[in-house]
Design an enzyme around this catalytic site. Structure first.
Site, PDB file in Angstrom:
ATOM      1  N   SER A 108      -8.760   3.280   4.783  1.00  0.00           N
ATOM      2  CA  SER A 108      -9.621   2.098   4.853  1.00  0.00           C
ATOM      3  C   SER A 108     -11.084   2.401   4.540  1.00  0.00           C
ATOM      4  O   SER A 108     -11.605   3.473   4.882  1.00  0.00           O
ATOM      5  CB  SER A 108      -9.527   1.522   6.271  1.00  0.00           C
ATOM      6  OG  SER A 108     -10.555   0.594   6.508  1.00  0.00           O
TER       7      SER A 108
ATOM      8  N   GLU B   1     -13.329   1.285   6.164  1.00  0.00           N
ATOM      9  CA  GLU B   1     -14.000   1.461   7.458  1.00  0.00           C
ATOM     10  C   GLU B   1     -14.361   2.931   7.695  1.00  0.00           C
ATOM     11  O   GLU B   1     -15.228   3.242   8.507  1.00  0.00           O
ATOM     12  CB  GLU B   1     -13.110   0.955   8.592  1.00  0.00           C
ATOM     13  CG  GLU B   1     -13.105  -0.543   8.753  1.00  0.00           C
ATOM     14  CD  GLU B   1     -14.457  -1.112   9.197  1.00  0.00           C
ATOM     15  OE1 GLU B   1     -14.924  -0.743  10.278  1.00  0.00           O
ATOM     16  OE2 GLU B   1     -15.040  -1.910   8.456  1.00  0.00           O
TER      17      GLU B   1
ATOM     18  N   TYR C  78     -10.843   2.599  15.576  1.00  0.00           N
ATOM     19  CA  TYR C  78      -9.957   2.303  14.439  1.00  0.00           C
ATOM     20  C   TYR C  78     -10.289   3.206  13.258  1.00  0.00           C
ATOM     21  O   TYR C  78      -9.412   3.831  12.664  1.00  0.00           O
ATOM     22  CB  TYR C  78     -10.127   0.828  14.025  1.00  0.00           C
ATOM     23  CG  TYR C  78      -9.480   0.506  12.695  1.00  0.00           C
ATOM     24  CD1 TYR C  78      -8.111   0.287  12.604  1.00  0.00           C
ATOM     25  CD2 TYR C  78     -10.246   0.442  11.524  1.00  0.00           C
ATOM     26  CE1 TYR C  78      -7.520   0.010  11.369  1.00  0.00           C
ATOM     27  CE2 TYR C  78      -9.668   0.169  10.302  1.00  0.00           C
ATOM     28  CZ  TYR C  78      -8.302  -0.052  10.226  1.00  0.00           C
ATOM     29  OH  TYR C  78      -7.717  -0.318   9.006  1.00  0.00           O
TER      30      TYR C  78
ATOM     31  N   PRO D  17     -19.651  -2.952  19.450  1.00  0.00           N
ATOM     32  CA  PRO D  17     -20.569  -1.952  20.012  1.00  0.00           C
ATOM     33  C   PRO D  17     -21.311  -1.184  18.925  1.00  0.00           C
ATOM     34  O   PRO D  17     -22.470  -0.819  19.097  1.00  0.00           O
ATOM     35  CB  PRO D  17     -19.639  -1.028  20.800  1.00  0.00           C
ATOM     36  CG  PRO D  17     -18.439  -1.857  21.104  1.00  0.00           C
ATOM     37  CD  PRO D  17     -18.277  -2.817  19.972  1.00  0.00           C
TER      38      PRO D  17
HETATM   39  P1  NAP Z   1      -1.866  -6.352   9.813  1.00  0.00           P
HETATM   40  O1  NAP Z   1      -1.638  -7.688   9.196  1.00  0.00           O
HETATM   41  O2  NAP Z   1      -2.587  -6.258  11.109  1.00  0.00           O
HETATM   42  O3  NAP Z   1      -0.428  -5.648   9.964  1.00  0.00           O
HETATM   43  C1  NAP Z   1      -0.266  -4.487  10.734  1.00  0.00           C
HETATM   44  C2  NAP Z   1       1.209  -4.150  10.783  1.00  0.00           C
HETATM   45  O4  NAP Z   1       1.381  -2.968  11.587  1.00  0.00           O
HETATM   46  C3  NAP Z   1       2.092  -5.237  11.429  1.00  0.00           C
HETATM   47  O5  NAP Z   1       3.315  -5.275  10.758  1.00  0.00           O
HETATM   48  C4  NAP Z   1       2.288  -4.703  12.843  1.00  0.00           C
HETATM   49  O6  NAP Z   1       3.462  -5.163  13.464  1.00  0.00           O
HETATM   50  C5  NAP Z   1       2.400  -3.222  12.542  1.00  0.00           C
HETATM   51  N1  NAP Z   1       2.200  -2.381  13.726  1.00  0.00           N
HETATM   52  C6  NAP Z   1       1.130  -2.355  14.545  1.00  0.00           C
HETATM   53  N2  NAP Z   1       1.313  -1.428  15.525  1.00  0.00           N
HETATM   54  C7  NAP Z   1       2.532  -0.878  15.301  1.00  0.00           C
HETATM   55  C8  NAP Z   1       3.305   0.108  15.963  1.00  0.00           C
HETATM   56  N3  NAP Z   1       2.853   0.721  17.067  1.00  0.00           N
HETATM   57  N4  NAP Z   1       4.526   0.424  15.459  1.00  0.00           N
HETATM   58  C9  NAP Z   1       5.006  -0.212  14.370  1.00  0.00           C
HETATM   59  N5  NAP Z   1       4.327  -1.161  13.700  1.00  0.00           N
HETATM   60  C10 NAP Z   1       3.104  -1.494  14.157  1.00  0.00           C
HETATM   61  O7  NAP Z   1      -2.642  -5.392   8.789  1.00  0.00           O
HETATM   62  P2  NAP Z   1      -2.811  -5.520   7.191  1.00  0.00           P
HETATM   63  O8  NAP Z   1      -4.053  -6.274   6.914  1.00  0.00           O
HETATM   64  O9  NAP Z   1      -1.529  -5.929   6.577  1.00  0.00           O
HETATM   65  O10 NAP Z   1      -3.135  -4.003   6.817  1.00  0.00           O
HETATM   66  C11 NAP Z   1      -2.094  -3.080   6.512  1.00  0.00           C
HETATM   67  C12 NAP Z   1      -2.606  -1.664   6.745  1.00  0.00           C
HETATM   68  O11 NAP Z   1      -3.723  -1.418   5.888  1.00  0.00           O
HETATM   69  C13 NAP Z   1      -3.095  -1.383   8.150  1.00  0.00           C
HETATM   70  O12 NAP Z   1      -2.806  -0.042   8.455  1.00  0.00           O
HETATM   71  C14 NAP Z   1      -4.600  -1.583   8.057  1.00  0.00           C
HETATM   72  O13 NAP Z   1      -5.244  -0.826   9.056  1.00  0.00           O
HETATM   73  C15 NAP Z   1      -4.861  -1.060   6.669  1.00  0.00           C
HETATM   74  N6  NAP Z   1      -6.001  -1.629   5.957  1.00  0.00           N
HETATM   75  C16 NAP Z   1      -6.157  -2.980   5.892  1.00  0.00           C
HETATM   76  C17 NAP Z   1      -7.202  -3.509   5.167  1.00  0.00           C
HETATM   77  C18 NAP Z   1      -7.388  -4.986   5.041  1.00  0.00           C
HETATM   78  O14 NAP Z   1      -8.494  -5.415   4.662  1.00  0.00           O
HETATM   79  N7  NAP Z   1      -6.363  -5.802   5.279  1.00  0.00           N
HETATM   80  C19 NAP Z   1      -8.093  -2.638   4.496  1.00  0.00           C
HETATM   81  C20 NAP Z   1      -7.880  -1.269   4.569  1.00  0.00           C
HETATM   82  C21 NAP Z   1      -6.817  -0.776   5.290  1.00  0.00           C
HETATM   83  P3  NAP Z   1       3.491  -6.556  14.316  1.00  0.00           P
HETATM   84  O15 NAP Z   1       3.620  -7.650  13.295  1.00  0.00           O
HETATM   85  O16 NAP Z   1       4.687  -6.382  15.170  1.00  0.00           O
HETATM   86  O17 NAP Z   1       2.195  -6.627  15.074  1.00  0.00           O
HETATM   87  O1  F7E Z   2     -14.738  -8.393  10.264  1.00  0.00           O
HETATM   88  C1  F7E Z   2     -17.970  -9.782  11.270  1.00  0.00           C
HETATM   89  C2  F7E Z   2     -17.552  -8.460  11.874  1.00  0.00           C
HETATM   90  O2  F7E Z   2     -12.619  -8.345  11.575  1.00  0.00           O
HETATM   91  C3  F7E Z   2     -15.556  -8.442   9.128  1.00  0.00           C
HETATM   92  C4  F7E Z   2      -9.541  -4.869   8.847  1.00  0.00           C
HETATM   93  O3  F7E Z   2      -8.536  -5.319   7.984  1.00  0.00           O
HETATM   94  O4  F7E Z   2     -11.100  -4.612   7.044  1.00  0.00           O
HETATM   95  C5  F7E Z   2     -10.895  -5.254   8.285  1.00  0.00           C
HETATM   96  O5  F7E Z   2     -11.894  -4.853   9.217  1.00  0.00           O
HETATM   97  C6  F7E Z   2     -16.999  -8.587   9.527  1.00  0.00           C
HETATM   98  C7  F7E Z   2     -17.423  -7.607  10.627  1.00  0.00           C
HETATM   99  O6  F7E Z   2     -12.776  -7.169   9.328  1.00  0.00           O
HETATM  100  C8  F7E Z   2     -16.748 -12.360  13.498  1.00  0.00           C
HETATM  101  O7  F7E Z   2     -18.524  -8.008  12.821  1.00  0.00           O
HETATM  102  C9  F7E Z   2     -18.600 -11.886  12.483  1.00  0.00           C
HETATM  103  O8  F7E Z   2     -18.674  -7.066  10.305  1.00  0.00           O
HETATM  104  O9  F7E Z   2     -12.698  -9.599   9.367  1.00  0.00           O
HETATM  105  P1  F7E Z   2     -13.138  -8.453  10.177  1.00  0.00           P
HETATM  106  P2  F7E Z   2     -13.266  -5.642   9.392  1.00  0.00           P
HETATM  107  O10 F7E Z   2     -13.809  -5.287  10.711  1.00  0.00           O
HETATM  108  O11 F7E Z   2     -14.139  -5.426   8.202  1.00  0.00           O
HETATM  109  C10 F7E Z   2     -11.078  -3.180   7.071  1.00  0.00           C
HETATM  110  C11 F7E Z   2     -11.261  -2.665   5.674  1.00  0.00           C
HETATM  111  C12 F7E Z   2      -9.881  -2.645   7.754  1.00  0.00           C
HETATM  112  O12 F7E Z   2      -9.406  -1.556   7.432  1.00  0.00           O
HETATM  113  C13 F7E Z   2      -9.434  -3.347   8.991  1.00  0.00           C
HETATM  114  O13 F7E Z   2      -8.071  -3.049   9.282  1.00  0.00           O
HETATM  115  O14 F7E Z   2     -17.171  -9.879  10.085  1.00  0.00           O
HETATM  116  N1  F7E Z   2     -17.699 -10.943  12.133  1.00  0.00           N
HETATM  117  N2  F7E Z   2     -18.052 -12.760  13.328  1.00  0.00           N
HETATM  118  C14 F7E Z   2     -16.534 -11.210  12.738  1.00  0.00           C
HETATM  119  N3  F7E Z   2     -15.339 -10.592  12.697  1.00  0.00           N
HETATM  120  C15 F7E Z   2     -14.327 -11.121  13.423  1.00  0.00           C
HETATM  121  N4  F7E Z   2     -13.088 -10.536  13.364  1.00  0.00           N
HETATM  122  N5  F7E Z   2     -14.497 -12.239  14.181  1.00  0.00           N
HETATM  123  C16 F7E Z   2     -15.686 -12.903  14.264  1.00  0.00           C
HETATM  124  O15 F7E Z   2     -15.830 -13.901  14.972  1.00  0.00           O
END
Ligand code: NAP
Ligand code: F7E
Length: 341
Positions: A128, A130, A152, A282
């Site tokens: 990620s 992140e 995370y 935080p």
């Molecule tokens: P998501 O919608 O939150 O899906 C997470 C998946 O992981 C769900 O299927 C969840 O199952 C499963 N999971 C969570 N804890 C588990 C455990 N202990 N054992 C087995 N399965 C578990 O995330 P996403 O947006 O599709 O992202 C996919 C991956 O890419 C994640 O690893 C995320 O951190 C990473 N990522 C995401 C982004 C983004 O912007 N979306 C960017 C960079 C990296 P349940 O449905 O049962 O909860």
């Molecule tokens: O926040 C701000 C918050 O939770 C984006 C995950 O898929 O992408 C995701 O992580 C921004 C942050 O995504 C709210 O503070 C403001 O700066 O949508 P988010 P994230 O934290 O960028 C990365 C690439 C991953 O890998 C992660 O799995 O938006 N923000 N107000 C808020 N965010 C949330 N959730 N809720 C608010 O009310």
């Protein structure tokens, strides 16, 4: 070809399963037992009689190493896509131990299961942006040093290095996709983009009158999840394993996302949005902007959906949901007994 996908019930898992099935793969997906249904994003694949034989779901958990081990030896996949994680950054501050157990040690458990079965399985790790956290350069590329800012991100960084290590130590074909934020109508409703499109459309339909958010100044490089799963697959089709940044190369603030969404609905977000300190983190990641030129050059990958198209696609889908919700609410009112109103 046989693929094993962890996190198949999530946003990316559902798009990846669709993509792999369309390519003719047999797809095995790991699901967790839940007291309520958690397969909503893949039911359309699972219930399709033509697809069903090629999509199989098996129970397991990233915290259970012996279960992962027996699944890998039984399935013998050609490719593993490790997408499972507790993926919410804010929640990882509340549940750091669990987030690291599932997101970091879970990856190690899976890599060990893969190594011990001695098969030439290719491995994709969902890394990620992140991991760049408090960024030390902009834009961020594969050579930018990491500076994680949350439990995370620390878990993701651990997994990143384990994947690199298994590649170098054991010759395993392991790739890290360093994906910047990617969204879709299937995005979880507590991530900021979906939270905004869901609330804005409900406001438009008269179902809600306030939206509480945290830091509106944070900037992200937002792309479309459907575009990004193709990059995951492409990484595993190369001759050599490697790590790639996947991003659009454009960054926008949360405020700009609000402008786009509420503007499209002909609403002024200032009238509805309130700041709630509970949503501040935080430690915040202020700015992410990816340089995906390596992916463009080597994988011939590029994003197709623009920021504006993404926002509108999400609004259109959520508008459908809100309209259905309104119909149900109105029916409920009409049909309800007078004493229950
Ligand atoms: P998501 O919608 O939150 O899906 C997470 C998946 O992981 C769900 O299927 C969840 O199952 C499963 N999971 C969570 N804890 C588990 C455990 N202990 N054992 C087995 N399965 C578990 O995330 P996403 O947006 O599709 O992202 C996919 C991956 O890419 C994640 O690893 C995320 O951190 C990473 N990522 C995401 C982004 C983004 O912007 N979306 C960017 C960079 C990296 P349940 O449905 O049962 O909860
Ligand atoms: O926040 C701000 C918050 O939770 C984006 C995950 O898929 O992408 C995701 O992580 C921004 C942050 O995504 C709210 O503070 C403001 O700066 O949508 P988010 P994230 O934290 O960028 C990365 C690439 C991953 O890998 C992660 O799995 O938006 N923000 N107000 C808020 N965010 C949330 N959730 N809720 C608010 O009310």
């Amino acid at each position: 070809m046989k693929a094993f996908v962890t996190g198949i019930t999530g946003q990316d898992g559902s798009y990846l399963a669709e993509f792999l099935l369309a390519k003719g793969y047999d797809v095995w997906g790991l699901i967790r037992r839940s007291s309520s249904f958690n397969t909503g994003r893949i039911d359309h694949l699972y219930l399709d009689p033509h697809e069903q034989p090629r999509l199989r779901l098996v129970y397991g958990d990233m915290t259970d190493g012996s279960n992962l081990s027996s699944l890998i030896s039984e399935i013998k996949p050609d490719e593993i896509y490790n997408l499972a994680a507790q993926s919410h950054v804010r929640v990882s501050f509340d549940q750091p131990i669990y987030s690291v157990n599932a997101g970091a040690l879970g990856t190690l458990r899976l890599l060990e299961a893969l190594r011990s079965c001695n098969l030439p399985i290719k491995f994709y790790q969902a890394s990620s942006s992140e991991m760049y956290g408090k960024v030390v350069e902009t834009p961020q590329s594969e050579t930018t040093p990491f500076y994680p800012r949350s439990p995370y991100a620390c878990a993701k960084l651990y997994s990143y290095w384990q994947a690199v290590n298994y590649r170098e130590a054991y010759g395993i074909f392991a790739c890290n996709g360093i994906l910047f934020n990617h969204e879709s109508p299937r995005r979880g409703e507590t991530f900021v983009t979906r939270k905004i499109t869901r609330a804005a459309t409900r406001i438009k339909c008269g179902l809600q009158d306030r939206l509480y958010l945290g830091n509106l100044d944070a900037k992200r490089d937002w792309g479309f999840a459907g575009d990004y799963v193709e990059a995951m697959w492409l990484m595993l089709q190369q001759n050599q394993p490697d790590d790639y940044v996947i991003a659009t190369g454009q960054t926008r603030s949360v405020r700009e996302f609000l402008d786009e969404v509420f503007g499209y609905l002909d609403l002024d977000w200032n009238q509805y949005v309130r700041i709630d300190p509970r949503y501040f983190r935080p430690s915040e990641v202020d700015l992410l902007l990816g340089d995906a030129s390596k992916a463009r050059r080597v994988l011939n990958w590029q994003p197709r959906v623009s920021f504006e198209q993404l926002a509108r696609m999400m609004v259109d889908a959520d508008m459908e949901l809100a309209r259905r919700e309104r119909v149900i609410q109105n029916h409920g009112k009409e049909g309800a007994a007078p004493w229950s109103q």
